[in-house]
Design an enzyme around this catalytic site. Structure first.
Site, PDB file in Angstrom:
ATOM      1  N   ASP A   1      94.277  91.978 122.192  1.00 26.63           N
ATOM      2  CA  ASP A   1      92.952  91.880 122.791  1.00 26.63           C
ATOM      3  C   ASP A   1      92.805  90.545 123.515  1.00 26.63           C
ATOM      4  O   ASP A   1      93.770  89.819 123.705  1.00 26.63           O
ATOM      5  CB  ASP A   1      91.865  92.058 121.722  1.00 26.63           C
ATOM      6  CG  ASP A   1      92.089  91.130 120.527  1.00 26.63           C
ATOM      7  OD1 ASP A   1      92.633  90.033 120.725  1.00 26.63           O
ATOM      8  OD2 ASP A   1      91.729  91.506 119.402  1.00 26.63           O
TER       9      ASP A   1
ATOM     10  N   ASP B   1      95.057  86.331 120.249  1.00 28.33           N
ATOM     11  CA  ASP B   1      95.750  86.540 118.983  1.00 28.33           C
ATOM     12  C   ASP B   1      96.705  87.714 118.986  1.00 28.33           C
ATOM     13  O   ASP B   1      97.765  87.669 118.358  1.00 28.33           O
ATOM     14  CB  ASP B   1      94.734  86.720 117.847  1.00 28.33           C
ATOM     15  CG  ASP B   1      94.013  88.055 117.930  1.00 28.33           C
ATOM     16  OD1 ASP B   1      93.400  88.335 118.980  1.00 28.33           O
ATOM     17  OD2 ASP B   1      94.061  88.830 116.958  1.00 28.33           O
TER      18      ASP B   1
ATOM     19  N   GLU C   1     100.598  97.371 117.784  1.00 30.88           N
ATOM     20  CA  GLU C   1      99.984  96.127 118.269  1.00 30.88           C
ATOM     21  C   GLU C   1     100.781  94.919 117.783  1.00 30.88           C
ATOM     22  O   GLU C   1     101.113  94.814 116.603  1.00 30.88           O
ATOM     23  CB  GLU C   1      98.535  96.002 117.797  1.00 30.88           C
ATOM     24  CG  GLU C   1      97.833  94.781 118.386  1.00 30.88           C
ATOM     25  CD  GLU C   1      96.341  94.747 118.100  1.00 30.88           C
ATOM     26  OE1 GLU C   1      95.617  94.013 118.798  1.00 30.88           O
ATOM     27  OE2 GLU C   1      95.891  95.461 117.177  1.00 30.88           O
TER      28      GLU C   1
ATOM     29  N   TYR D   1      88.884  89.049 111.091  1.00 26.82           N
ATOM     30  CA  TYR D   1      89.662  88.089 110.313  1.00 26.82           C
ATOM     31  C   TYR D   1      88.802  87.512 109.191  1.00 26.82           C
ATOM     32  O   TYR D   1      88.520  86.320 109.158  1.00 26.82           O
ATOM     33  CB  TYR D   1      90.209  86.977 111.221  1.00 26.82           C
ATOM     34  CG  TYR D   1      91.307  87.457 112.141  1.00 26.82           C
ATOM     35  CD1 TYR D   1      92.606  87.644 111.667  1.00 26.82           C
ATOM     36  CD2 TYR D   1      91.048  87.749 113.472  1.00 26.82           C
ATOM     37  CE1 TYR D   1      93.612  88.107 112.503  1.00 26.82           C
ATOM     38  CE2 TYR D   1      92.055  88.205 114.317  1.00 26.82           C
ATOM     39  CZ  TYR D   1      93.330  88.385 113.817  1.00 26.82           C
ATOM     40  OH  TYR D   1      94.327  88.842 114.645  1.00 26.82           O
TER      41      TYR D   1
END
Length: 687
Positions: free
Chosen positions: A138, A135, A532, A287
């Site tokens: 990571d 995603d 990120e 999430y």
């Protein structure tokens, strides 16, 4: 005097926080006059203050500095207004998805510093879950944001596939969608079963490793009739339905497969209702579905109607508009969690296309909420979205840009719907022409690409200044093809995460989290809130950039969607495994594995009406080398275990053993009242 002091402080703040950038977007003459007035006040107060401290103040020199500053700013104006290469940005934004791929990489992989990874995903659960996308920075595969990413890429192609074809990028964009949908179909092995996560964020975030080196848990998590996940299933149905439109002309059999999955998933989501993170609890920290599942049910129904033209789904959208919040919720954000505005925009499209029939009054209320979103973005609502001093929409410090790219997409696509229908948006402070929505969306994209107070592009690899220390495991660690030496969890943090230097691998096209509420940005690897990237940052930009690059010619977005066949489709070949480096942890499940597992039942007995079994498991090192860092994964274990040490990656050597010499074995036992557990080697090192 107090008022004059406040003005002086305002003038000082004006320059300290770089608000002088505003003159680039405001009227130039008025802005220069404003700067001069504020500088005069600032010079007067500063001069008195400096003299009072025994210093000197040269007002003439300061005035000269103002003139110089204004000249410099005048010189910069043409560069800020010169425009961007949206075609180049589109190419890069699609390329980013190749860096996020999991599984066996194809022979036409363009991001060559990546290699195969996650090759045994799903094995613990008896299902093939190899593939899909990581995603963000990571190595976890989270189903909800991945499905939303696929939906937004598909919507981009449905609306602007012709423009992508014109720039030669349609084939790559369709490949990016198919990489995701191939995985989503694997994750849906039964009508009422959907796997929603592979890997564990907790263990993953304790490691800084390349995907190719992963030693973290690869446990898979699912929703089913007893553990529902309507939001996850609904979003995945939307992804499948929207993608079916993408492949309808070029690959009709694949399109039909997708549609079958979409219908099954929608029925599953609607019949067995519940939040997915109540079933997949490990997702809550990363999430969590704050909005619940009502929005995803409407969103999925809208996409299924667009894909099938089946009135059942339009009836569902209309009849459940009040109960599920589609006609009631007026929200100012759109993203992987909150889908209301997306459903409202699609409902508005159906209305403008003349498809509403007896549902006109309901779809008009959907449209009112869609326009509330548009008006709040452009500043014409009673509840407007906050902006930074440089003009960027601002919702939150952590990855704010995700909401900017998604809003830009909705603004552009809705402006094209209105333009095609010859209508304007209705706001609380007047009307908004389609061109106004389009212009504002363009300003947001231009900000991301570098037209901002820092003159920084927030798309990696685009422009002359962009983030160099991206919070991304794969890009921040030397490629396994350059240096195959195994990178451990702690070793990655010590050597690569803390390294104050540019990433060794260019994460081309990645859109990072972006600046804070004051346009400030710290390019530091540990600043995950700002540096990120994420797949759902990029996905809406495919459509936005294709639209801006393609211009205004020949647009009628209310016609039936027709995605052309790519001019030069990307070559597809059967994936071939890449060779594994000698020092990397290797899964011991292939026939050539140096480790074998043998388990057998040794005894059984009855107690309290149940039969219990004792199983013995022997792991043998068949190689000529010593095994270290052994990780054993076990699923379907319902009782106590002896002879292994529990670790965050599953199980490892017992406390009295730290390696297994050539030809040696270790034994452990467990007891439970069931068939043998599933046991496999998830990682090891040969030394």
């Amino acid at each position: 005097m107090i008022q004059r002091w406040i003005l002086a402080k305002e003038a000082e703040s004006y320059f300290r926080r770089k608000d002088a950038w505003l003159f680039l977007t405001a009227g130039l003459a008025a802005s220069i006059e404003k700067i001069q007035v504020r500088m005069e006040i600032f010079m007067e107060i500063r001069g008195k203050s400096n003299c009072a401290r025994g210093g000197s103040f040269d007002k003439r020199a300061m005035a000269g500095g103002v003139v110089l500053l204004l000249h410099v700013m005048l010189v910069l104006v043409p560069f800020a207004a010169a425009g961007h290469d949206y075609g180049k940005a589109l190419t890069k934004s699609i390329l980013f998805f190749e860096a996020q791929r999991s599984g066996y990489l194809p022979s036409n992989q363009r991001v060559t510093w990546r290699a195969n990874s996650g090759l045994h995903d799903g094995k613990a659960n008896g299902v093939d879950l190899v593939g899909g996308y990581y995603d963000a920075g990571d190595n976890v595969k989270f189903g909800l944001p991945m499905a939303f990413t696929i939906t937004m890429m598909s919507w981009s192609i449905v609306e602007y596939g012709k423009q992508m074809a014109g720039s030669g990028e349609l084939g790559h964009a369709m490949d990016a969608v198919k990489w995701g949908t191939d995985y989503l179909m694997k994750a849906h092995p039964e009508p009422n079963v959907l796997y929603g996560e592979v890997g564990d964020g907790n263990t993953d975030h304790s490691c800084w490793q390349r995907p190719e080196d992963m030693t973290t848990s690869r446990q898979a998590y699912r929703v089913d009739v007893n553990h529902p996940g309507s939001d996850l299933a609904g979003e995945t149905a939307a992804a499948m339905a929207s993608a079916s439109i993408v492949f309808r002309s070029s690959n009709p059999s694949y399109s039909n497969q997708l549609l079958t999955h979409a219908k099954q998933l929608f029925e599953f989501a609607d019949k067995y209702r519940g939040k997915y993170d109540s079933s997949i609890t490990v997702a809550q920290k990363y999430y969590e579905s704050f909005s619940g599942y009502d929005d995803e049910l409407l969103w999925a129904a809208a996409w299924l109607y667009q894909a099938t033209n089946d009135r059942y789904y339009l009836d569902y959208l209309a009849n459940n508009g009040d109960a599920l919040g589609g006609t009631g919720w007026g929200v100012t954000e759109f993203g992987w969690d909150v889908k209301y505005t997306g459903a409202q925009v699609l409902a508005s499209k159906f209305l403008l296309q003349g498809k509403a029939g007896q549902h006109s009054s309901v779809l008009e209320r959907y449209q009112q909420k869609a326009e509330l979103f548009m008006c709040s973005c452009i500043g014409k609502s009673s509840r407007n979205v906050q902006r930074t001093p440089g003009g960027l929409l601002f919702h939150q410090r952590w990855n704010n840009i995700q909401f900017v790219t998604s809003a830009s997409f909705l603004l552009i696509v809705y402006s094209d719907y209105l333009s095609s229908a010859g209508k304007t948006a209705r706001c609380s402070s007047g009307t908004a022409a389609p061109s106004e929505l389009l212009a504002f969306a363009k300003s947001q994209v231009d900000y991301i690409l570098g037209d901002n107070p820092r003159a920084t592009s927030y798309m990696v690899g685009y422009g002359s200044t962009y983030p160099q220390q991206v919070h991304h495991r794969a890009s921040s660690i030397v490629s396994i093809k350059v240096n195959p030496a195994f990178v451990s969890c702690t070793g990655g943090y010590a050597t690569w995460f803390s390294r104050k230097a540019s990433d060794p691998n260019l994460l081309d096209g990645a859109i990072v989290g972006g600046p804070d509420a004051y346009d400030d940005f710290a390019d530091e690897r540990d600043n995950y809130e700002q540096t990120e990237p994420a797949t759902y940052n990029n996905a809406p930009m495919l459509g936005v950039l294709a639209r801006l690059n393609g211009g205004n010619g020949g647009l009628n977005q209310l016609l039936p969607a027709a995605v052309p066949t790519p001019n030069v489709p990307a070559k597809k070949e059967k994936p071939k495994p890449s060779p594994q480096p000698k020092q990397s942890p290797a899964p011991a499940t292939k026939a050539s594995s140096p480790l074998s597992i043998e388990q057998k039942e040794t005894t059984s007995w009855n107690a309290n009406g149940r039969t219990y079994y004792r199983y013995s498991v022997v792991v043998t090192n068949k190689s000529s080398k010593t095994v270290k860092d052994l990780y054993i994964s076990i699923s379907k274990l319902y009782g106590p275990l002896w002879g292994l040490n529990k670790s965050r990656f599953g199980y490892g050597f017992p406390t009295w053993l730290n390696s297994l010499s050539a030809g040696k074995s270790l034994e452990f036992v467990y007891i439970h009242s069931a068939s043998p557990a599933d046991i496999w080697i998830s990682g090891y090192k040969l030394v």
